[in-house]
Design an enzyme around this catalytic site. Structure first.
Site, short mmCIF file in Angstrom:
data_model
loop_
_atom_site.label_atom_id
_atom_site.label_comp_id
_atom_site.label_asym_id
_atom_site.label_seq_id
_atom_site.Cartn_x
_atom_site.Cartn_y
_atom_site.Cartn_z
N VAL A 23 26.89 -20.94 92.72
CA VAL A 23 26.28 -20.31 93.90
C VAL A 23 26.48 -21.27 95.06
O VAL A 23 26.36 -22.49 94.91
CB VAL A 23 24.79 -19.96 93.66
CG1 VAL A 23 23.95 -21.16 93.29
CG2 VAL A 23 24.20 -19.24 94.86
N PHE A 24 26.83 -20.70 96.22
CA PHE A 24 27.10 -21.52 97.41
C PHE A 24 25.90 -21.46 98.35
O PHE A 24 25.40 -20.38 98.68
CB PHE A 24 28.34 -20.98 98.14
CG PHE A 24 28.70 -21.77 99.37
CD1 PHE A 24 29.34 -23.00 99.27
CD2 PHE A 24 28.39 -21.30 100.64
CE1 PHE A 24 29.65 -23.74 100.40
CE2 PHE A 24 28.70 -22.03 101.79
CZ PHE A 24 29.34 -23.26 101.65
N GLY A 25 25.44 -22.63 98.77
CA GLY A 25 24.33 -22.73 99.72
C GLY A 25 24.82 -23.24 101.06
O GLY A 25 25.58 -24.22 101.11
N TYR A 26 24.37 -22.60 102.13
CA TYR A 26 24.79 -23.02 103.47
C TYR A 26 23.60 -23.28 104.38
O TYR A 26 23.77 -23.64 105.55
CB TYR A 26 25.71 -21.95 104.10
CG TYR A 26 25.09 -20.56 104.15
CD1 TYR A 26 25.17 -19.71 103.05
CD2 TYR A 26 24.41 -20.10 105.27
CE1 TYR A 26 24.60 -18.45 103.08
CE2 TYR A 26 23.84 -18.83 105.32
CZ TYR A 26 23.94 -18.02 104.21
OH TYR A 26 23.37 -16.78 104.24
N GLY A 27 22.41 -23.10 103.83
CA GLY A 27 21.19 -23.30 104.63
C GLY A 27 20.24 -24.17 103.85
O GLY A 27 20.57 -25.28 103.44
N SER A 28 19.05 -23.62 103.60
CA SER A 28 18.04 -24.45 102.93
C SER A 28 18.46 -24.84 101.51
O SER A 28 17.96 -25.83 100.98
CB SER A 28 16.69 -23.73 102.91
OG SER A 28 16.83 -22.47 102.31
N GLU A 99 15.12 -15.23 98.11
CA GLU A 99 15.95 -14.74 99.22
C GLU A 99 15.91 -13.21 99.31
O GLU A 99 16.89 -12.57 99.63
CB GLU A 99 17.40 -15.23 99.04
CG GLU A 99 17.53 -16.72 98.78
CD GLU A 99 16.97 -17.60 99.91
OE1 GLU A 99 16.62 -17.08 100.98
OE2 GLU A 99 16.87 -18.82 99.69
C1 BEZ Z 1 21.26 -20.93 101.73
O1 BEZ Z 1 22.40 -21.16 101.52
O2 BEZ Z 1 20.50 -21.82 101.85
C2 BEZ Z 1 20.84 -19.54 101.82
C3 BEZ Z 1 20.48 -18.88 100.69
C4 BEZ Z 1 20.08 -17.60 100.79
C5 BEZ Z 1 20.04 -16.98 101.99
C6 BEZ Z 1 20.43 -17.66 103.12
C7 BEZ Z 1 20.83 -18.95 103.03
#
Ligand code: BEZ
Length: 196
Positions: A23-28, A99
Site C-alpha cells: 500500500v502506498f502512503g502519500y499523506g499521514s 480512510e
Molecule cells: C495517505 O497516504 O496517507 C493517505 C491514505 C489514505 C487517504 C489519503 C492519504
C-alpha cells in the site's frame, strides 16, 4: 456516493488471492503508522500530485466545519514521493475504516527504493493499492487558492486533532526525507503566516 466507503472498498479488489500486498502512503501514512507491516520502504509513484482538496469530516474537521486533507490528482510527468508498506491483507479492514470518508482504493504501480549491497540503492516496481478521494465523492471539496485552503485548515479541528498539525507533520516528514512538495510547503507557509 455515501460518506462511508468501507463497503465499496471491500468489493473493489479481491484481496483473497494475496498473502501480502503493498500500500502506498502519500499523506499521514508517511508518518502516522498505526498498523502492522512486514516492511516499509521509501517509494514513489508517477503522474499524480498531492492536493488538499478532500474534505475531512471525521478526523481533522467535523460535519459542520470540515477540514481539508490530501487526495491525489492526475499530473502527467510528476514524481510523487511517499512510503510503501508491505502488509497482510487483514490490515485493509483497519485502513478502510481509517480512510472511509470518501476514499477508494486504486491499483497502482509503486516504485520501491531498496538498499542493495551492489548498487547502494535500487528501485523495484511492484503492484499495490493507494487511497484516492475522487472528484465525485461527497466529501470532495476541490481546488481553491492556497490562501483559502490555509484559512480553512487553520480554523479546523476534529477528533484526530487540529487540521494545521496534519499539514505541519507532513511538511516535517517531507523535509526529513529531503523531498520538497511545492503545494504542501505553500500551504504550510500560508498557515505559518496566519499564526503571526
Ligand atoms: C495517505 O497516504 O496517507 C493517505 C491514505 C489514505 C487517504 C489519503 C492519504
Amino acid at each position: 456516493m455515501s460518506f462511508d466507503t468501507q463497503n465499496i472498498n471491500k468489493q473493489r479488489q479481491n484481496l483473497d488471492s494475496y498473502e501480502q500486498i503493498w500500500v502506498f502512503g502519500y499523506g499521514s501514512l508517511i508518518h502516522k503508522v498505526d498498523f502492522e507491516y512486514i516492511q516499509r520502504c521509501d517509494a514513489c509513484i508517477y503522474d499524480f500530485a498531492r492536493r488538499f482538496w478532500q474534505g475531512s469530516h471525521d478526523h481533522r474537521g467535523t460535519v459542520d466545519a470540515p477540514g481539508r486533507v490530501l487526495t491525489l490528482v492526475p499530473s502527467t510527468g510528476e514524481r510523487l514521493f511517499g512510503a510503501a508498506f508491505q502488509v497482510n491483507k487483514e490490515v485493509f479492514a483497519h485502513l478502510d475504516h481509517r480512510e472511509k470518508n470518501g476514499y477508494l482504493r486504486h491499483e497502482i504501480d509503486i516504485f520501491v527504493s531498496q538498499t542493495d549491497a551492489q548498487t547502494d540503492s535500487a528501485e523495484k516496481k511492484v503492484k499495490g493499492l493507494v487511497y484516492v478521494g475522487e472528484p465525485d465523492n461527497v466529501a470532495y471539496l476541490g481546488e481553491a487558492s492556497i490562501e483559502h485552503i490555509a484559512k480553512q485548515i487553520y480554523s479546523s479541528v476534529g477528533p484526530s486533532g487540529a487540521n494545521k498539525d496534519y499539514v505541519y507533520a507532513l511538511a516535517d516528514a517531507l523535509r526529513i526525507h529531503n523531498e520538497p512538495d511545492e503545494h504542501v510547503f505553500a500551504v504550510e507557509a500560508a498557515l505559518l503566516a496566519l499564526e503571526e
